[in-house]
Design a protein around this motif. Structure first.
Motif, PDB file in Angstrom:
ATOM      1  N   MET A   1       0.760  -1.581  -0.105  1.00 57.19           N
ATOM      2  CA  MET A   1       0.149   0.370  -0.376  1.00 57.19           C
ATOM      3  C   MET A   1       0.640   1.100   0.343  1.00 57.19           C
ATOM      4  O   MET A   1       0.319   2.498  -0.439  1.00 57.19           O
ATOM      5  CB  MET A   1      -0.932   0.273   0.911  1.00 57.19           C
ATOM      6  CG  MET A   1      -1.830  -1.175   1.088  1.00 57.19           C
ATOM      7  SD  MET A   1      -2.855  -0.695  -0.001  1.00 57.19           S
ATOM      8  CE  MET A   1      -4.079   0.852   0.471  1.00 57.19           C
ATOM      9  N   ALA A   2       1.783   1.233   1.027  1.00 62.01           N
ATOM     10  CA  ALA A   2       2.592   2.639   1.600  1.00 62.01           C
ATOM     11  C   ALA A   2       3.323   2.550  -0.212  1.00 62.01           C
ATOM     12  O   ALA A   2       3.255   3.823  -0.936  1.00 62.01           O
ATOM     13  CB  ALA A   2       3.765   2.180   2.510  1.00 62.01           C
ATOM     14  N   SER A   3       4.172   1.440  -1.063  1.00 59.32           N
ATOM     15  CA  SER A   3       4.632   1.639  -2.295  1.00 59.32           C
ATOM     16  C   SER A   3       3.568   2.374  -3.580  1.00 59.32           C
ATOM     17  O   SER A   3       4.151   2.975  -4.577  1.00 59.32           O
ATOM     18  CB  SER A   3       4.987   0.311  -2.416  1.00 59.32           C
ATOM     19  OG  SER A   3       6.116   0.103  -3.682  1.00 59.32           O
ATOM     20  N   GLY A   4       2.462   1.262  -3.300  1.00 64.67           N
ATOM     21  CA  GLY A   4       1.535   2.129  -4.139  1.00 64.67           C
ATOM     22  C   GLY A   4       1.195   3.199  -4.132  1.00 64.67           C
ATOM     23  O   GLY A   4       0.861   4.793  -4.890  1.00 64.67           O
ATOM     24  N   GLY A   5       0.739   3.954  -2.536  1.00 67.02           N
ATOM     25  CA  GLY A   5       0.871   5.047  -2.414  1.00 67.02           C
ATOM     26  C   GLY A   5       1.461   6.242  -3.463  1.00 67.02           C
ATOM     27  O   GLY A   5       1.310   6.919  -3.155  1.00 67.02           O
ATOM     28  N   PHE A   6       3.196   5.871  -2.995  1.00 64.10           N
ATOM     29  CA  PHE A   6       4.809   6.548  -3.255  1.00 64.10           C
ATOM     30  C   PHE A   6       4.598   6.714  -4.210  1.00 64.10           C
ATOM     31  O   PHE A   6       4.401   7.586  -5.157  1.00 64.10           O
ATOM     32  CB  PHE A   6       5.771   6.385  -2.691  1.00 64.10           C
ATOM     33  CG  PHE A   6       7.373   7.178  -3.137  1.00 64.10           C
ATOM     34  CD1 PHE A   6       7.085   7.593  -2.773  1.00 64.10           C
ATOM     35  CD2 PHE A   6       8.006   6.104  -4.546  1.00 64.10           C
ATOM     36  CE1 PHE A   6       8.796   8.311  -3.467  1.00 64.10           C
ATOM     37  CE2 PHE A   6       8.798   6.667  -4.769  1.00 64.10           C
ATOM     38  CZ  PHE A   6       9.202   7.964  -4.115  1.00 64.10           C
ATOM     39  N   SER A   7       4.374   5.402  -5.364  1.00 65.31           N
ATOM     40  CA  SER A   7       3.983   5.465  -6.959  1.00 65.31           C
ATOM     41  C   SER A   7       3.453   6.922  -7.928  1.00 65.31           C
ATOM     42  O   SER A   7       3.439   7.450  -8.707  1.00 65.31           O
ATOM     43  CB  SER A   7       3.247   4.005  -7.081  1.00 65.31           C
ATOM     44  OG  SER A   7       4.717   3.442  -6.525  1.00 65.31           O
ATOM     45  N   PHE A   8       2.122   6.630  -6.944  1.00 66.09           N
ATOM     46  CA  PHE A   8       1.232   7.410  -7.923  1.00 66.09           C
ATOM     47  C   PHE A   8       1.289   9.217  -6.799  1.00 66.09           C
ATOM     48  O   PHE A   8       0.981   9.861  -7.851  1.00 66.09           O
ATOM     49  CB  PHE A   8      -0.532   7.258  -6.630  1.00 66.09           C
ATOM     50  CG  PHE A   8      -1.151   8.578  -7.030  1.00 66.09           C
ATOM     51  CD1 PHE A   8      -2.483   7.916  -8.081  1.00 66.09           C
ATOM     52  CD2 PHE A   8      -1.985   9.231  -5.552  1.00 66.09           C
ATOM     53  CE1 PHE A   8      -3.186   8.454  -7.969  1.00 66.09           C
ATOM     54  CE2 PHE A   8      -2.677  10.066  -6.399  1.00 66.09           C
ATOM     55  CZ  PHE A   8      -3.679  10.270  -7.371  1.00 66.09           C
ATOM     56  N   LYS A   9       2.044   9.071  -5.610  1.00 64.64           N
ATOM     57  CA  LYS A   9       2.639  10.590  -6.012  1.00 64.64           C
ATOM     58  C   LYS A   9       3.485  10.959  -6.708  1.00 64.64           C
ATOM     59  O   LYS A   9       3.514  12.310  -7.129  1.00 64.64           O
ATOM     60  CB  LYS A   9       2.824  10.705  -4.214  1.00 64.64           C
ATOM     61  CG  LYS A   9       1.593  11.204  -3.616  1.00 64.64           C
ATOM     62  CD  LYS A   9       2.078  11.103  -1.926  1.00 64.64           C
ATOM     63  CE  LYS A   9       0.982  10.711  -0.623  1.00 64.64           C
ATOM     64  NZ  LYS A   9       1.082  10.712   0.983  1.00 64.64           N
ATOM     65  N   ALA A  10       4.629   9.856  -6.458  1.00 57.06           N
ATOM     66  CA  ALA A  10       5.401   9.822  -7.511  1.00 57.06           C
ATOM     67  C   ALA A  10       4.492  10.232  -9.177  1.00 57.06           C
ATOM     68  O   ALA A  10       5.375  11.680  -9.895  1.00 57.06           O
ATOM     69  CB  ALA A  10       6.452   9.231  -7.985  1.00 57.06           C
ATOM     70  N   TYR A  11       4.211   9.883  -9.468  1.00 53.38           N
ATOM     71  CA  TYR A  11       3.115  10.243 -10.673  1.00 53.38           C
ATOM     72  C   TYR A  11       2.194  11.418 -10.968  1.00 53.38           C
ATOM     73  O   TYR A  11       3.059  11.860 -12.135  1.00 53.38           O
ATOM     74  CB  TYR A  11       2.318   9.146 -11.107  1.00 53.38           C
ATOM     75  CG  TYR A  11       1.776   9.058 -12.192  1.00 53.38           C
ATOM     76  CD1 TYR A  11       2.164   8.705 -13.405  1.00 53.38           C
ATOM     77  CD2 TYR A  11       0.555   9.494 -12.377  1.00 53.38           C
ATOM     78  CE1 TYR A  11       1.289   9.366 -14.611  1.00 53.38           C
ATOM     79  CE2 TYR A  11      -0.239  10.158 -13.414  1.00 53.38           C
ATOM     80  CZ  TYR A  11      -0.437   8.976 -15.103  1.00 53.38           C
ATOM     81  OH  TYR A  11      -0.735   9.803 -16.059  1.00 53.38           O
ATOM     82  N   SER A  12       1.821  11.852  -9.683  1.00 50.00           N
ATOM     83  CA  SER A  12       1.596  13.062  -9.559  1.00 50.00           C
ATOM     84  C   SER A  12       1.853  14.165  -9.986  1.00 50.00           C
ATOM     85  O   SER A  12       1.435  15.309 -10.879  1.00 50.00           O
ATOM     86  CB  SER A  12       0.366  13.243  -8.602  1.00 50.00           C
ATOM     87  OG  SER A  12      -1.317  12.045  -8.386  1.00 50.00           O
ATOM     88  N   LEU A  13       3.803  13.841  -9.289  1.00 50.90           N
ATOM     89  CA  LEU A  13       4.066  14.883  -9.831  1.00 50.90           C
ATOM     90  C   LEU A  13       4.958  15.048 -10.398  1.00 50.90           C
ATOM     91  O   LEU A  13       5.226  16.160 -11.318  1.00 50.90           O
ATOM     92  CB  LEU A  13       5.608  15.006  -7.719  1.00 50.90           C
ATOM     93  CG  LEU A  13       6.438  15.332  -8.266  1.00 50.90           C
ATOM     94  CD1 LEU A  13       5.970  17.193  -8.406  1.00 50.90           C
ATOM     95  CD2 LEU A  13       7.802  15.530  -7.109  1.00 50.90           C
ATOM     96  N   PHE A  14       4.926  13.917 -11.210  1.00 54.64           N
ATOM     97  CA  PHE A  14       5.363  14.154 -12.924  1.00 54.64           C
ATOM     98  C   PHE A  14       4.942  14.761 -13.508  1.00 54.64           C
ATOM     99  O   PHE A  14       4.902  15.497 -14.657  1.00 54.64           O
ATOM    100  CB  PHE A  14       6.366  12.402 -13.090  1.00 54.64           C
ATOM    101  CG  PHE A  14       6.812  12.629 -14.203  1.00 54.64           C
ATOM    102  CD1 PHE A  14       7.826  12.986 -15.461  1.00 54.64           C
ATOM    103  CD2 PHE A  14       6.202  12.242 -15.551  1.00 54.64           C
ATOM    104  CE1 PHE A  14       8.984  12.834 -15.920  1.00 54.64           C
ATOM    105  CE2 PHE A  14       6.610  11.989 -16.825  1.00 54.64           C
ATOM    106  CZ  PHE A  14       8.221  12.367 -16.750  1.00 54.64           C
ATOM    107  N   ASP A  15       3.608  14.376 -13.535  1.00 58.10           N
ATOM    108  CA  ASP A  15       2.801  15.008 -14.514  1.00 58.10           C
ATOM    109  C   ASP A  15       2.405  16.490 -14.313  1.00 58.10           C
ATOM    110  O   ASP A  15       2.249  16.680 -15.645  1.00 58.10           O
ATOM    111  CB  ASP A  15       1.457  13.554 -13.583  1.00 58.10           C
ATOM    112  CG  ASP A  15      -0.051  14.046 -14.793  1.00 58.10           C
ATOM    113  OD1 ASP A  15       0.096  14.015 -16.005  1.00 58.10           O
ATOM    114  OD2 ASP A  15      -0.663  14.931 -14.377  1.00 58.10           O
TER     115      ASP A  15
END
Length: 233
Positions: A1-15
């Motif tokens: 879950m934590a990894s998924g949350g981090f991946s989503f935040k990283a994607y949102s930041l990059f986007d």
């Protein structure tokens, strides 16, 4: 879950960073297409309209929407942009003249002009985000931006600080200007102004609802009107 949350935040930041870079390029292109003088205002108006949609979760096609808003608001954008440029040039020339003198009068005048420039920068930061949010006449945008800058000094200080920081970074690293310099400033100031305006609208709506007699339809109806411009100052 934590990894998924981090991946989503990283994607949102990059986007968001890619979106800001595209906005930056579009602002420069359309400003140049307008001959700079005639392109600055419409480009900034279009950019702030897109920023407001972005911070509220909108996903309209960036290029097409920017071009449409640029053309639609060409006249009003210039009506807002020309006075800013004129005042900015006048303050700069006068400050350069008085700051070169060493007598007391010149130093007092240069200090006064510097304070006026800081306040003008705060008003300018509010102007186009206010255009993106409210339907007002051109003189009202200047009046309401000035009143908001005076009544909400904490927010004005934050916006001026962000502007100064953006100028410092762009001067220190000029290579950022074609990619992020302008777009990042537009995005951050637009995001901040949207928060400031929302908080102000909610406070005004709450005050009007509290003053209205209980059970009357005027309370809710008035709150809706406040967000269209009447209660922004």
């Amino acid at each position: 879950m934590a990894s998924g949350g981090f991946s989503f935040k990283a994607y949102s930041l990059f986007d968001t960073l890619v979106w800001i870079a595209c906005l930056n390029v579009l602002w420069i292109i359309f400003t140049v297409l307008g001959g700079v003088v005639f392109g600055f205002g419409p480009s900034t108006a279009a950019a702030q309209l897109l920023v407001r949609d972005k911070v509220r979760g909108g996903a309209a096609p960036l290029v097409r929407r920017f071009a449409r808003e640029y053309a639609r608001n060409f006249g009003k954008g210039n009506a807002l942009g020309f006075p800013l440029v004129a005042v900015g040039v006048a303050l700069t020339l006068n400050w350069d003249y008085f700051s070169a003198g060493w007598d007391l009068g010149s130093q007092i005048a240069s200090t006064g002009l510097f304070m006026m420039a800081l306040f003008g920068a705060g008003v300018a930061c509010y102007l186009f985000p206010m255009f993106a949010r409210y339907h007002l006449s051109v003189p009202q945008y200047f009046l309401m931006s000035s009143r908001f800058a005076m009544r909400h000094l904490a927010g004005t200080v934050i916006l001026v600080f962000v502007t100064a920081a953006a100028l410092f970074v762009c001067r220190s690293v000029p290579g950022l200007i074609p990619f992020f310099g302008i777009g990042a400033w537009l995005y951050v100031t637009g995001w901040l102004c949207d928060r400031f305006f929302t908080a102000n609208d909610e406070a005004m709506a709450g005050a009007l609802s509290a003053d209205a007699p209980a059970g009357t339809p005027a309370a809710g109806a008035t709150a809706a009107v406040v967000t269209r411009g009447a209660g922004i100052a």
